[in-house]
Design a protein around this motif. Structure first.
Motif, mmCIF file in Angstrom:
data_model
loop_
_atom_site.group_PDB
_atom_site.id
_atom_site.type_symbol
_atom_site.label_atom_id
_atom_site.label_comp_id
_atom_site.label_asym_id
_atom_site.label_seq_id
_atom_site.Cartn_x
_atom_site.Cartn_y
_atom_site.Cartn_z
ATOM 1 N N HIS A 88 0.859 -1.180 0.000
ATOM 2 C CA HIS A 88 0.000 0.000 0.000
ATOM 3 C C HIS A 88 0.896 1.231 0.000
ATOM 4 N N VAL A 89 0.606 2.162 -0.868
ATOM 5 C CA VAL A 89 1.397 3.385 -0.964
ATOM 6 C C VAL A 89 0.477 4.585 -0.773
ATOM 7 N N HIS A 90 1.095 5.705 -0.446
ATOM 8 C CA HIS A 90 0.329 6.932 -0.204
ATOM 9 C C HIS A 90 0.750 7.995 -1.208
ATOM 10 N N GLN A 91 -0.118 8.950 -1.405
ATOM 11 C CA GLN A 91 0.159 10.024 -2.347
ATOM 12 C C GLN A 91 1.412 10.780 -1.892
ATOM 13 N N GLY A 92 2.303 11.005 -2.842
ATOM 14 C CA GLY A 92 3.528 11.735 -2.562
ATOM 15 C C GLY A 92 4.678 10.857 -2.089
ATOM 16 N N GLN A 93 4.411 9.582 -1.854
ATOM 17 C CA GLN A 93 5.462 8.673 -1.387
ATOM 18 C C GLN A 93 6.429 8.363 -2.524
ATOM 19 N N VAL A 94 7.730 8.365 -2.226
ATOM 20 C CA VAL A 94 8.744 8.035 -3.226
ATOM 21 C C VAL A 94 8.742 6.518 -3.401
ATOM 22 N N LEU A 95 8.551 6.084 -4.644
ATOM 23 C CA LEU A 95 8.499 4.653 -4.930
ATOM 24 C C LEU A 95 9.830 4.123 -5.433
ATOM 25 N N ALA A 96 10.520 4.927 -6.246
ATOM 26 C CA ALA A 96 11.790 4.491 -6.829
ATOM 27 C C ALA A 96 12.648 5.712 -7.127
ATOM 28 N N GLN A 97 13.936 5.460 -7.287
ATOM 29 C CA GLN A 97 14.853 6.542 -7.647
ATOM 30 C C GLN A 97 15.604 6.118 -8.903
ATOM 31 N N LEU A 98 15.695 7.046 -9.856
ATOM 32 C CA LEU A 98 16.411 6.777 -11.098
ATOM 33 C C LEU A 98 17.863 7.211 -10.972
ATOM 34 N N ASP A 99 18.703 6.650 -11.834
ATOM 35 C CA ASP A 99 20.115 7.044 -11.882
ATOM 36 C C ASP A 99 20.181 8.519 -12.290
ATOM 37 N N GLN A 100 20.806 9.332 -11.468
ATOM 38 C CA GLN A 100 20.804 10.779 -11.690
ATOM 39 C C GLN A 100 22.007 11.255 -12.499
ATOM 40 N N GLN A 101 22.942 10.383 -12.791
ATOM 41 C CA GLN A 101 24.166 10.821 -13.470
ATOM 42 C C GLN A 101 23.875 11.430 -14.838
ATOM 43 N N GLU A 102 23.022 10.789 -15.606
ATOM 44 C CA GLU A 102 22.707 11.276 -16.948
ATOM 45 C C GLU A 102 22.032 12.645 -16.894
ATOM 46 N N ILE A 103 21.061 12.802 -15.991
ATOM 47 C CA ILE A 103 20.358 14.077 -15.898
ATOM 48 C C ILE A 103 21.274 15.174 -15.364
ATOM 49 N N LEU A 104 22.175 14.823 -14.436
ATOM 50 C CA LEU A 104 23.130 15.814 -13.921
ATOM 51 C C LEU A 104 24.091 16.264 -15.026
ATOM 52 N N ASP A 105 24.480 15.324 -15.897
ATOM 53 C CA ASP A 105 25.331 15.682 -17.035
ATOM 54 C C ASP A 105 24.600 16.643 -17.972
ATOM 55 N N GLN A 106 23.311 16.388 -18.212
ATOM 56 C CA GLN A 106 22.527 17.269 -19.072
ATOM 57 C C GLN A 106 22.390 18.664 -18.456
ATOM 58 N N VAL A 107 22.189 18.723 -17.151
ATOM 59 C CA VAL A 107 22.088 20.021 -16.466
ATOM 60 C C VAL A 107 23.404 20.781 -16.598
#
Length: 124
Positions: A88-107
C-alpha cells in the motif's frame, strides 16, 4: 347404517395397513438384493483420522479489481526501489529513484551553454 360405515372404515384401515406392510417388506427385500456391488481389494482402505490436503488445478486468467498505471516523467535506470509488489502506498510517497548521473550531465551541459551565450553576447 352406522355399523356399515364403521365396517367400511375398518376394512379400509386393514387394507391400508396391509398395503403398507407389503410395501415395507418389498423395499427391504429390494434393498438387500440390490446392494450386491463388489469392491476390488485395491479400492478398499482402512479408515484413519487425519488432515486432508487438497489442491485444485484450474486454468484461467487472474484480473485485478482495480488497475493503476504508474508512469514517470523521466526515463532511466532504476537505482533504488522503495516499495514492493502489492504494498500500500500513499500520495507523494517516493516509490523508486532513477540514476541521476545522466540528468546531472545534461544540467551541466545546459549551464555551460548558458554561460557561453552570456560571454558571446556583445556589450552595448
Amino acid at each position: 347404517m352406522a355399523t356399515q360405515r364403521k365396517n367400511k372404515r375398518k376394512t379400509w384401515l386393514w387394507v391400508g395397513l396391509s398395503v403398507l406392510v407389503v410395501a415395507v417388506v418389498l423395499g427391504v427385500v429390494a434393498a438387500a438384493h440390490g446392494n450386491t456391488t463388489k469392491f476390488e481389494p485395491s479400492q478398499l482402505a482402512k479408515v484413519e483420522r487425519g488432515d486432508i490436503a487438497r489442491s485444485v488445478v484450474a486454468t484461467g486468467k487472474v484480473q485485478p479489481i482495480t488497475k493503476v498505471e504508474v508512469k514517470s516523467k523521466a526515463s532511466g535506470i532504476v537505482t533504488r526501489l522503495d516499495t514492493d509488489i502489492n504494498a500500500h502506498v500513499h500520495q507523494g510517497q517516493v516509490l523508486a529513484q532513477l540514476d541521476q548521473q545522466e540528468i546531472l550531465d545534461q544540467v551541466a551541459a545546459q549551464k555551460a551553454q548558458a554561460r557561453r551565450r552570456r560571454i558571446k553576447r556583445p556589450r552595448r
